[in-house]
Design an enzyme around this catalytic site. Structure first.
Site, mmCIF file in Angstrom:
data_model
loop_
_atom_site.group_PDB
_atom_site.id
_atom_site.type_symbol
_atom_site.label_atom_id
_atom_site.label_comp_id
_atom_site.label_asym_id
_atom_site.label_seq_id
_atom_site.Cartn_x
_atom_site.Cartn_y
_atom_site.Cartn_z
ATOM 1 N N SER A 238 0.862 -1.185 0.000
ATOM 2 C CA SER A 238 0.000 0.000 0.000
ATOM 3 C C SER A 238 0.897 1.233 0.000
ATOM 4 O O SER A 238 2.121 1.118 0.035
ATOM 5 C CB SER A 238 -0.872 0.004 1.248
ATOM 6 O OG SER A 238 -0.050 0.265 2.370
ATOM 7 N N LYS A 239 0.263 2.380 0.021
ATOM 8 C CA LYS A 239 1.016 3.627 0.015
ATOM 9 C C LYS A 239 2.057 3.674 1.129
ATOM 10 O O LYS A 239 3.152 4.174 0.960
ATOM 11 C CB LYS A 239 0.067 4.810 0.212
ATOM 12 C CG LYS A 239 -0.440 5.362 -1.077
ATOM 13 C CD LYS A 239 -1.131 6.677 -0.828
ATOM 14 C CE LYS A 239 -1.890 7.061 -2.087
ATOM 15 N NZ LYS A 239 -2.807 8.137 -1.878
ATOM 16 N N ARG A 240 1.630 3.137 2.249
ATOM 17 C CA ARG A 240 2.494 3.124 3.430
ATOM 18 C C ARG A 240 3.839 2.431 3.143
ATOM 19 O O ARG A 240 4.863 2.762 3.708
ATOM 20 C CB ARG A 240 1.717 2.362 4.510
ATOM 21 C CG ARG A 240 2.302 2.310 5.871
ATOM 22 C CD ARG A 240 1.189 1.877 6.839
ATOM 23 N NE ARG A 240 0.522 0.641 6.402
ATOM 24 C CZ ARG A 240 0.943 -0.585 6.721
ATOM 25 N NH1 ARG A 240 2.004 -0.732 7.446
ATOM 26 N NH2 ARG A 240 0.287 -1.651 6.303
ATOM 27 N N GLY A 242 5.306 2.288 0.178
ATOM 28 C CA GLY A 242 6.013 2.799 -0.995
ATOM 29 C C GLY A 242 5.287 2.498 -2.293
ATOM 30 O O GLY A 242 5.862 2.588 -3.360
#
Ligand code: GLU
Length: 471
Positions: A238-240, A242
């Site tokens: 996920s965005k978390r 990268g």
């Protein structure tokens, strides 16, 4: 037959590293076999596709250097063709119009669930020839009722699906728009794709696509479903972790070849080799070496590989991306020769081009202030005198080159009974405002005589005024 692969992103979000890895594998496979790589934008989901996402995908692919031999094609430009194939399937009795209303389908679903069955369309319009006035029909594909669909996946091996598990897929919605699985099939057929390489979240679509291709009289391509990329904690990326736009890696100072090198190793290996140039990858890549299990994204390893690429690339390769980073920090018109010299002294010291640019700003503008704590630590009356003499000696020095500069400074240190560091640190402070820079002789060599002497004199004058409070 020449290899033809395609990357077929849906422009519903940015191109992230999972997508880029798929694109890379498709591109590598085509390049390895002297084939064609095709870029196809799957933008039929009109509500979720955005022009900005298309732009980002194209920019990301360009930055990564994954050039397409054909395309970008856009599915929204091919609606007439999809319509034609739908009509053909209808005419051949391989598809049919289904006039079920939403309420009817909801009821069917509720009944099936109440009986503990998996909800699925029951084919009630499959053999009907009548219509229902006032209802806009969907078109469904007549999936075979019996038998197996065998997907010979190049990564997962033989995967068998039962036709009895697959209901009659809607290929055209009631508003006449074609559906996703259908467009993919028509495109793969028309674009004569020989190898479909994509994420294994699509494996379950494959039996339906294979059945459709067979109904169209087309031999299915070879499928290769790539394992997922997970975050370091094992959760879906996920965005978390990268899973950001690949362009963010450009902005953060990664080289595309380093990112691709990192991605090629996620799910693929070639002995225990870690460092690959693009040419190495093209030479060594093969689908048969892709492994089935998911791999975890590791930002530290990416940073390490980036540094490896920074250290090994020809310096000319780094000049433009470094210039771009410097421009983002306000440095305009940096001279190419100077950039190359900076690269040579900085590249072993930096993990990213962002770091390199930030730590090289002083090469382009003199410090406007000095790190006060460091001044207190390194500057004394004696040091001010040494630096003043040094400025004069630098002005008179014959050849302005690192070895001569080194002897001059170490000579000055020897004469005053100080270690080299005790002289070099205040010189560094004077030149760059802080105590981090490449070796002092190399730094002086790049700054040039006039600028170095100027900066030294300016610092000495400022520090001389501070002397009373200094130790
Ligand atoms: N458009 C699909 C996606 O972005 C890929 C479809 C395919 O590769 O067949 O996930």
């Amino acid at each position: 037959m020449s290899v033809r692969t395609r990357f077929a992103p849906s422009p519903t979000g940015f191109l992230h590293i999972g997508g880029l890895r798929t694109a890379l594998f498709c591109w590598l496979y085509a390049r390895r076999h002297g084939g064609q790589f095709i870029l196809r934008i799957e933008d039929t989901d009109l509500e979720r596709s955005t022009p900005e996402a298309i732009r980002q995908i194209l920019d990301g692919m360009e930055w990564a250097g994954l050039d397409a031999d054909e395309g970008p094609f856009r599915q929204t430009e091919r609606f007439a063709r999809y319509r034609e194939v739908i009509e053909l399937l209808l005419a051949q009795g391989k598809a049919y119009r289904c006039y079920c209303t939403k309420e009817e389908l909801d009821r069917l679903r509720a009944e099936q669930m109440a009986r503990g069955e998996k909800p699925r369309y029951d084919g009630r319009w499959r053999d009907r020839v009548d219509s229902r006035p006032g209802v806009q029909p969907v078109v469904r594909f007549k999936n075979p009722l019996h038998g197996e669909v065998v997907v010979e996946d190049a990564v997962h091996g033989r995967v068998v699906f039962q036709n009895s598990e697959l209901d009659d897929l809607i290929i055209s919605r009631s508003d006449g728009t074609p559906t996703y699985n259908f467009c993919v099939v028509v495109d793969d057929m028309d674009m004569r794709i020989t190898h479909v390489i994509r994420g294994d979240d699509h494996l379950n679509n494959t039996p339906r696509q294979q059945n459709l291709l067979e109904a169209l009289g087309c031999k299915p391509p070879i499928y290769a479903h790539l394992p997922m990329i997970l975050g370091a904690d094992g959760a879906k990326l996920s965005k978390r972790h990268g899973a950001v736009s690949v362009l963010q890696y450009r902005d953060e100072g990664y080289l595309p070849e380093a990112l691709l090198n990192y991605l090629v190793r996620l799910g693929w290996s070639h002995g225990d080799q870690e460092f690959f140039t693009i040419d190495d990858m093209v030479r060594s890549f093969d689908i048969s070496d892709v492994n089935k299990s998911a791999s975890a994204f590791n930002p530290e390893k990416l940073a390490w590989l980036n540094q490896q690429h920074l250290m090994r690339a020809p310096p000319e390769r780094l000049a433009e991306p470094l210039r771009w980073q410097l421009e983002r920090l306000g440095v305009v018109g940096a001279d190419e020769a100077k950039l190359l010299r900076i690269i040579m002294v900085q590249r072993e010291r930096c993990k990213t081009l962002v770091e390199m640019a930030a730590q090289s700003l002083f090469f382009f503008s003199a410090p406007t202030s000095y790190d006060e704590k460091q001044v207190r630590k390194h500057v004394s009356t004696a040091v001010v005198d040494i630096l003043r003499d040094l400025a004069g000696a630098l002005e008179r020095l014959g050849e302005w080159a690192a070895p001569a500069l080194h002897s001059l400074i170490s000579g000055a240190a020897d004469r005053s009974g100080l270690s080299l560091g005790k002289v070099a640190q205040p010189v560094r402070l004077a030149l760059c405002g802080g105590t981090v820079s490449p070796p002092i002789d190399a730094t002086l060599a790049i700054l040039g005589r006039e600028e170095s002497v100027d900066r030294l004199r300016r610092a000495v004058n400022e520090w001389a005024l501070m002397i009373p409070p200094l130790p």
